[in-house]
Design an enzyme around this catalytic site. Structure first.
Site, mmCIF file in Angstrom:
data_model
loop_
_atom_site.group_PDB
_atom_site.id
_atom_site.type_symbol
_atom_site.label_atom_id
_atom_site.label_comp_id
_atom_site.label_asym_id
_atom_site.label_seq_id
_atom_site.Cartn_x
_atom_site.Cartn_y
_atom_site.Cartn_z
ATOM 1 N N HIS A 176 59.530 32.988 35.832
ATOM 2 C CA HIS A 176 59.648 32.169 34.616
ATOM 3 C C HIS A 176 61.121 31.894 34.303
ATOM 4 O O HIS A 176 61.495 30.766 33.974
ATOM 5 C CB HIS A 176 59.062 32.893 33.390
ATOM 6 C CG HIS A 176 57.584 33.072 33.404
ATOM 7 N ND1 HIS A 176 57.003 34.299 33.213
ATOM 8 C CD2 HIS A 176 56.573 32.186 33.548
ATOM 9 C CE1 HIS A 176 55.687 34.170 33.233
ATOM 10 N NE2 HIS A 176 55.394 32.892 33.439
ATOM 11 N N LYS B 95 41.349 35.007 25.687
ATOM 12 C CA LYS B 95 41.990 36.077 26.452
ATOM 13 C C LYS B 95 42.479 37.171 25.514
ATOM 14 O O LYS B 95 42.977 36.909 24.434
ATOM 15 C CB LYS B 95 43.198 35.547 27.228
ATOM 16 C CG LYS B 95 42.855 34.698 28.418
ATOM 17 C CD LYS B 95 44.133 34.337 29.157
ATOM 18 C CE LYS B 95 43.863 33.481 30.360
ATOM 19 N NZ LYS B 95 45.107 33.122 31.053
ATOM 20 N N ARG C 261 54.160 27.787 42.070
ATOM 21 C CA ARG C 261 54.478 28.840 43.041
ATOM 22 C C ARG C 261 53.779 28.610 44.380
ATOM 23 O O ARG C 261 54.334 28.923 45.425
ATOM 24 C CB ARG C 261 54.055 30.219 42.500
ATOM 25 C CG ARG C 261 54.822 30.658 41.285
ATOM 26 C CD ARG C 261 54.259 31.947 40.709
ATOM 27 N NE ARG C 261 52.878 31.725 40.280
ATOM 28 C CZ ARG C 261 51.871 32.567 40.482
ATOM 29 N NH1 ARG C 261 52.073 33.707 41.068
ATOM 30 N NH2 ARG C 261 50.657 32.270 40.066
ATOM 31 N N SER D 105 52.540 37.004 36.070
ATOM 32 C CA SER D 105 52.326 37.905 34.935
ATOM 33 C C SER D 105 51.082 38.758 35.148
ATOM 34 O O SER D 105 51.052 39.927 34.757
ATOM 35 C CB SER D 105 52.189 37.102 33.636
ATOM 36 O OG SER D 105 53.395 36.488 33.297
#
Length: 156
Positions: free
Chosen positions: A17, A41, A90, A128
């Site tokens: 990040h 979440k 990514r 993460s």
């Protein structure tokens, strides 16, 4: 003024990040890190801790602001005056996922442009989700998160 939003959960922030943000800042007058509140979440770190962590990591960068938001990200872009949305890529699967979201966002808000920044190869495996899993088992995450973030996750 060119304003960009970099949305995410940042639960916790990773070196990947940070890399995307450092590479984004020269492109814009202001970059807002938007901590999205996802009601489906259960966060690892509460919103206030994530905000404090991000403020500590970017304390020396005056063009970065940190805010929390709920709801559609494009709606928050409009509210914040952001004409751009930064997304880090990514992997190929990230690209496919982010492309679909960018196309939907464009349908909802054609005035907001999605900007994809490809992760440096050394950061492509850092997420993460993986960092949270290591933390759950009391592992050392210092190689994956910025040093200023460690104090906010060391108590977890």
């Amino acid at each position: 003024m060119k304003i960009a939003l970099f949305p995410g959960s940042f639960d916790p922030i990773t070196k990947a990040h940070v890399d995307i943000l450092h590479r984004s800042v020269p492109l814009f007058d202001k970059v807002i890190i938007g901590i999205g509140m996802n009601s489906t979440k259960q966060p690892f770190l509460d919103a206030e801790t994530r905000k404090k962590m991000l403020l500590a990591v970017f304390a020396s960068e005056p063009r970065i602001e940190v805010q929390t938001y709920e709801g559609l990200t494009v709606d928050y872009c409009r509210k914040a005056g952001a004409g751009y949305m930064i997304r880090g890529i990514r992997t190929v699967s990230d690209f496919e996922y982010e492309k679909a979201i960018a196309q939907m966002n464009h349908s909802l808000a054609p005035e907001i442009e999605s900007i994809f920044i490809v992760s440096k190869p050394g950061y492509s495996s850092i997420s993460s989700t993986i960092v949270r899993e290591i933390l759950r088992f009391k592992g050392d995450v210092s190689q994956f998160v910025p040093p200023a973030a460690l104090e906010f996750i060391s108590y977890v």
